[in-house]
Design an enzyme around this catalytic site. Sequence first.
Site, PDB file in Angstrom:
ATOM      1  CB  CYS A  84      -1.001  -0.053   1.145  1.00 53.21           C
ATOM      2  SG  CYS A  84      -2.398   1.076   0.911  1.00 53.21           S
ATOM      3  CG  HIS A 176      -3.323  -3.333   3.740  1.00 49.18           C
ATOM      4  ND1 HIS A 176      -2.392  -2.678   4.517  1.00 49.18           N
ATOM      5  CD2 HIS A 176      -3.994  -2.375   3.070  1.00 49.18           C
ATOM      6  CE1 HIS A 176      -2.498  -1.375   4.320  1.00 49.18           C
ATOM      7  NE2 HIS A 176      -3.475  -1.161   3.446  1.00 49.18           N
ATOM      8  CD  GLU A 178      -0.580  -5.543   6.004  1.00 49.26           C
ATOM      9  OE1 GLU A 178      -1.004  -4.388   6.154  1.00 49.26           O
ATOM     10  OE2 GLU A 178      -0.275  -6.002   4.880  1.00 49.26           O
TER      11      GLU A 178
END
Length: 194
Positions: A84, A176, A178
């Site tokens: 990002c 994202h 994660e």
Amino acid sequence: MVTISKLVIGVLALQGAFIEHQKALANCGVESIQVRKPEQLEEIKGLIIPGGESTTMGKLMHQFDLFEPILNLAHKGVPIFGTCAGMIMLAKDIVGSNQPRLGLMDIAVERNAFGRQVESFEVDLNVPELGEEPLRAIFIRAPYIKSASSNVQVMATFQDKIVLARQGKFLAAAFHPELTNDLRLHKYFLNMID
């Protein structure tokens, strides 16, 4: 290739989702450290630049004297993964902006390209490098790659926009990874380490 258990990965921890990246790395069996000072870059084998707000991140990187040490790390061949805002920091060009950036990838990015925070969304992406199963991607005020040089490998697109790319030792995702339980993209990054 380095044994995964001996890797130490740095996660830029000035703002953004750095703790979530550390959790993903721990789930991959890899140690990580939060990077806020240049000397913390010395022992790492890879660096993740997380999401957050790219203009703020650039200002903080200047404030903490991290730009030159990160560029030196990159020139030594240490892999860097930007997600990002991290993707924006890796780009050579940012459409309509002269904000500070590392400029390591031959890409031009468009900031906040998919709308505001309330327009965040999830989608399945086809990423052949990660296998047949689609990768769930979470987009939050996400950028996209508007253009890329021929030396940039496009790994995934969404609505004809490039959202995942690699150039040598640099990996950039508009989303994202994660924030999901799918560790394949983090493992892919770890496999980029010599």
